[in-house]
Structure formats: structure tokens, C-alpha cells
Write a protein that holds these residues in place. Structure first.
Motif, short mmCIF file in Angstrom:
data_model
loop_
_atom_site.label_atom_id
_atom_site.label_comp_id
_atom_site.label_asym_id
_atom_site.label_seq_id
_atom_site.Cartn_x
_atom_site.Cartn_y
_atom_site.Cartn_z
N GLU B 179 0.84 -1.12 -0.06
CA GLU B 179 0.12 -0.12 -0.11
C GLU B 179 0.91 1.27 0.19
O GLU B 179 2.21 1.20 0.40
N ASP B 183 -1.18 10.03 -1.23
CA ASP B 183 -2.02 9.95 -2.32
C ASP B 183 -1.41 10.57 -3.64
O ASP B 183 -0.24 10.95 -3.78
N GLU B 184 -2.19 10.48 -4.90
CA GLU B 184 -1.78 10.87 -6.09
C GLU B 184 -1.23 12.30 -6.12
O GLU B 184 -0.14 12.54 -6.76
N ILE B 198 -14.21 -1.72 -1.02
CA ILE B 198 -12.78 -1.49 -1.42
C ILE B 198 -12.17 -2.51 -2.03
O ILE B 198 -12.84 -3.92 -1.75
N ASP B 202 -5.97 -3.30 -5.02
CA ASP B 202 -5.93 -2.09 -5.40
C ASP B 202 -4.68 -1.50 -4.40
O ASP B 202 -5.34 -1.08 -3.25
N ASP B 204 -3.13 1.17 -4.74
CA ASP B 204 -2.72 2.68 -4.84
C ASP B 204 -3.96 3.58 -4.20
O ASP B 204 -3.93 4.78 -4.28
N ASP B 205 -4.90 2.74 -3.29
CA ASP B 205 -6.13 3.71 -3.04
C ASP B 205 -5.84 4.26 -1.65
O ASP B 205 -6.66 4.66 -0.99
N ASN B 206 -4.63 3.97 -0.90
CA ASN B 206 -4.40 4.25 0.45
C ASN B 206 -5.61 3.45 1.50
O ASN B 206 -5.66 3.83 2.57
N GLN B 207 -6.12 2.36 1.01
CA GLN B 207 -7.13 1.92 1.80
C GLN B 207 -6.85 0.34 2.00
O GLN B 207 -6.61 -0.38 1.20
#
Lengths: 248, 247
Positions: B179, B183-184, B198, B202, B204-207
């Protein structure tokens, strides 16, 4: 004349009393593992088991029986605490002021539990982390206080020691039986060793029963299953031992 | 005779003296054992700390083997100040986060461990925050880009078994691997523990996926990660240009 007679009868009374005292003391001097003493040890294992017959100490039986190792450590800890608290309370039984006897019992049990906790933290750290809450809760285990009130306060030191060991062993026995089934069926292991074969990530990596399609029963790892296993044990025990069945 | 002894043990004076003597005896016995066992207990805690630091960079070991592996892989123990400078005279390993966290931000010491595993460099940040019932703590390791998480370990003092206590489980810790903490647009957001919709794959979603029934402990984990990591930004920026690394 009268006085002499009185003296003689007094003398006789005295001798009688001494005789009774002697008899009763010789009665106490029974063999170390006489029938009565053996009964103190073995009765709580089956006929008078604290968990399955008296239905005490259930909460810890639910919580720590997921694996065998903590169950065994808990059993040993309870044996140590109960044997020595019974012994200490029995030693002090004629000195304890009856108004604060419950407090005294609690202090004895609590300090023994604190001792056990410290020793585990030093010599069995991983187990103590797993058990920390429950070791503390030995203090509130109804079996411990129950035996102190019901037995140790009215019986000799050696008998109380045996009674403590017996009842704790009866408790530990059930704990270990329940943990055996839960660990075996829940994760296919015993004491952490894979006994039903190795479960690989893919089917090809599996060996033993898992290669044949066996799947662990995850329900066994949850607390409610301990209650069901204890229930089954009670059933088996009563089916075998008719005198335990209550008449209604 | 019998009655006399009963009366004796029931008098107020006797009861008081009995209670006092009992408390004294118990206090002496307990404090003696506690002090004599303390060195062994401390050693256990120290080895466990090394074990959990190593676990975040993917090195699983038992407590006995922890020290040797720790010496091999942990190349630096850095004690950081609020502005990102290094406090030279502080032993980072012995810093007690529970005490530090109660101080003002600019008075705190922030320990950081730098590890080297087969040429890869990792930064390991100790965490501490609040769960539902009591403190939760752990370690999180970042890869050399100071953005991607290598691994995390969590522990707790009193979360509910089966609910909050699940944060110590392997599946939960594993879900943090890979992770990102930024963020972007390059803001530090940490990793949030989120219920429901969620995609665990994934990265890249910080979750990450939450534990059902343990919302407050999960929120505690999210807070503790973003909270503690923010103090390390000045140091990380000195080490490399984070903004560039993220793009």
C-alpha cells in the motif's frame, strides 16, 4: 468420702476424654493415599467434575481452548494456584477471623495468581501474552473460591491440598479434552504440529488428509464451539454414568 | 476452650492485626519475586521488540534468534527530533513511545530504524495510538521510495479477542503490504482501514479492508499510521526528494 467419690468420677471422665482424643487423633493419622484421600483426588475428575457436573468455570473453558498449549499451561497454573491456596487457607483456618475470611481467601488467591503471572512472564513469555487476561481471571474462577469456602476452611492441610489438586485437575482435564478436539478439527494441528497433513496454498502442495479434500472446520476455532463440545462431554459422561442423571 | 479461641479471633484488635500482618507478608513475597524476575522479563520484552521490528521487513524469527538477525539487518537506529535532525546522544532503541507521545510535539524523540535486507533499504517507524479499550502499537516499514509499505505488525493491550484483537492476525497485517502512504497529489494520507466497498488488490488507493465489528480499533490503526508518519516527513525529505519519488 463424697469428695473422694467426686474425684474418682472426675478422674474417670478425664480418662474417657483422653481416650476419645487419642482415638480421634489416631483416626486422622490415616495412610497418605488411603481410600478417603484417593477419593479427594479422583472424585473431581469424573463423578464430581467441577465443569461437567457442577458447571463452574465455564468462561475460561470457552476462551482458552482453541489450542492445546495454552490449555495445558492454564491447567498447570490452576493446579498450582488451587493446591497452594487450599493449603494456605487450611493452615490458617483456625487463625482467620471469620468476619474477614472471604477477603483473606481473596488475598491468598490473588497473590498466588500474581506469582504465577510473574513466573510465566519470565519463563513462558509467549504463552503468558496469550493467557494474560485469563491468568488474572483465575482469581474470579468460582471453582477456586468454592473449594476454599467448602473444603479448606473445615479440613486438614494435607486433605485440602489433595482436594485442590483434584478439583483443578478435573477442570484441567476437561480443558485439555476440549482443546484437543478444537485444535485438531479447527486447524488440523496438535500442540502446533500438523497431524492431519500439510495444507498448501494450492491443492498440489497439500499432503495427508488435505490432499484428499479435507477442509478445516473454522467453526471449531470460535468460542461457541467450546460450549457445544463441553455439552457433548456432559452428555457422554451422563450416558456412561447413570447416577449423575438428575431425576425429575 | 473452644469458645475462648473463637472470641479471640473475632475481636476487633485481632482482626486488624491479622489483616496488617497478612498484607505485609504478601507485599514482601510479591515484591521479592517481581524484582528477582525482572531482568529475565525485560530481556523477553527486548527480544520481542526486535522480533516485531524484523517481522515488518519480512524476516520471521523466534525470540531466541531475534538478536543475531537484528544485529545483522538493522544498520541504523536513529533518534529524530521534531525538525528532522538527529539527536546524537539518545539511544533510539530504548526510547519509550508511551512516554514520548504524552509530551509536546517539539519535545518528543522519534525513533527510526533503518534496515538492510539483501541490498534493499527499509525505514521502520514505530507506531502507537489508541484502540477501543487501551493502547495499540506496532511497527510499519517503508521501502526505499519512502512511499510503499513493505510490511506492518500490530499489537494491543486490551482489545476484544476475535474483534479488535484481530489486528495482530497475519491476514490483516499482510493487507498493508505494497500500500502507498501518499495520495496521487503527494499528500501524506497514510493507510485507512475502511469497511465495505474497497478492492484489496488495489494498492494505490491508500485503503485496506477492515475487520467487521472492530470499527474503533480499525480507526485507531488508521489514525496511528498517519499521525506518527507525519513527524518523520522532515527527515525523509532530507534523505530524498519525496515529491519526485512519488511521481
Amino acid at each position: 468420702m463424697d469428695k473422694e467419690k467426686l474425684n474418682i468420677s472426675e478422674e474417670k471422665e478425664k480418662k474417657k476424654k483422653e481416650m476419645i482424643l487419642f482415638l480421634s487423633s489416631s483416626e486422622e493419622k490415616e495412610h497418605f493415599l488411603s481410600k478417603g484421600n484417593r477419593k479427594l483426588l479422583t472424585d473431581p475428575l469424573d463423578d464430581n467434575n467441577p465443569i461437567t457436573v457442577q458447571v463452574l468455570g465455564i468462561c475460561s473453558a470457552l476462551a482458552i481452548t482453541v489450542q492445546l498449549e495454552p490449555a495445558v499451561v492454564m491447567a498447570i497454573a490452576v493446579v498450582a494456584v488451587m493446591a497452594f491456596s487450599n493449603m494456605i487457607v487450611s493452615m490458617l483456618r483456625n487463625m482467620i477471623p471469620s468476619r474477614i475470611r472471604i477477603i483473606v481467601q481473596l488475598v491468598v488467591v490473588a497473590s498466588l495468581v500474581a506469582l504465577v503471572d510473574q513466573v510465566l512472564k519470565a519463563y513462558a513469555y509467549d504463552v503468558s501474552k496469550q493467557l494474560s487476561v485469563f491468568i488474572g481471571l483465575i482469581i474470579t474462577n468460582c471453582i477456586v473460591m468454592g473449594r476454599l469456602e467448602a473444603f479448606a476452611l473445615g479440613n486438614g492441610v494435607y486433605k485440602s491440598f489433595l482436594d485442590g489438586v483434584g478439583n483443578a485437575a478435573g477442570y484441567g482435564l476437561i480443558l485439555i479434552i476440549v482443546a484437543f478436539f478444537r485444535e485438531l478439527l479447527g486447524s488440523g494441528k496438535l500442540f502446533g504440529f500438523e497431524v492431519l497433513g500439510h495444507k498448501g496454498v494450492t491443492d498440489a502442495e497439500s499432503t495427508g488428509l488435505y490432499a484428499l479434500g479435507y477442509v478445516d472446520n473454522g467453526l471449531m476455532l470460535l468460542s461457541p464451539m467450546a460450549l457445544i463440545v463441553v455439552g457433548l462431554l456432559i452428555w457422554v459422561q451422563r450416558a456412561r454414568n447413570r447416577k449423575l442423571i438428575e431425576e425429575n | 476452650m473452644e469458645e475462648k479461641s473463637v472470641n479471640k479471633t473475632n475481636s476487633n484488635g485481632y482482626t486488624f492485626i491479622f489483616a496488617i500482618v497478612m498484607v505485609l507478608v504478601v507485599a514482601v513475597v510479591l515484591s521479592f519475586t517481581a524484582t528477582s524476575l525482572q531482568p529475565i522479563q525485560r530481556e523477553n520484552v527486548r527480544q520481542e521488540k526486535m522480533q516485531s521490528i524484523l517481522a515488518t521487513i519480512g524476516i520471521e524469527t523466534d525470540r531466541a534468534g531475534a538478536e543475531a538477525l537484528y544485529d545483522k539487518h538493522i544498520t541504523e537506529e536513529v533518534a529524530l527530533m521534531y525538525d528532522g535532525s538527529v539527536a546524537e546522544d539518545v539511544d533510539a532503541f530504548t526510547v519509550d513511545l508511551a512516554k514520548e507521545i504524552k509530551r509536546e510535539d517539539n519535545e518528543q524523540i522519534f525513533p527510526l530504524y533503518v534496515a538492510d535486507v539483501e541490498g534493499e533499504k527499509y525505514y521502520i517507524v514505530p507506531l502507537r495510538g489508541n484502540g477501543l479499550w487501551n493502547a495499540i502499537f506496532g511497527y510499519i516499514s517503508l521501502k526505499d521510495d519512502v512511499n510503499t509499505i513493505k510490511g506492518a505488525t500490530f499489537d494491543h493491550l486490551g482489545e476484544t479477542p476475535g474483534l479488535g484483537a484481530e489486528i495482530t492476525k497475519q491476514w490483516f497485517k499482510e493487507s498493508f503490504a505494497d500500500e502507498k502512504i501518499f495520495d496521487e497529489s503527494g499528500n501524506l494520507v497514510g493507510v485507512s482501514v475502511v469497511k465495505g466497498d474497497i478492492d484489496p488488490s488495489d494498492k494505490d488507493d491508500n485503503q485496506v479492508d477492515a475487520i467487521s465489528g472492530a470499527t474503533i480499533t480499525g480507526d485507531g490503526v488508521s489514525d496511528m499510521i498517519s499521525n506518527r508518519l507525519q513527524y518523520y516527513l522532515p527527515y525523509f525529505e532530507q534523505q530524498k526528494d519525496i515529491k519526485v519519488a512519488i511521481q
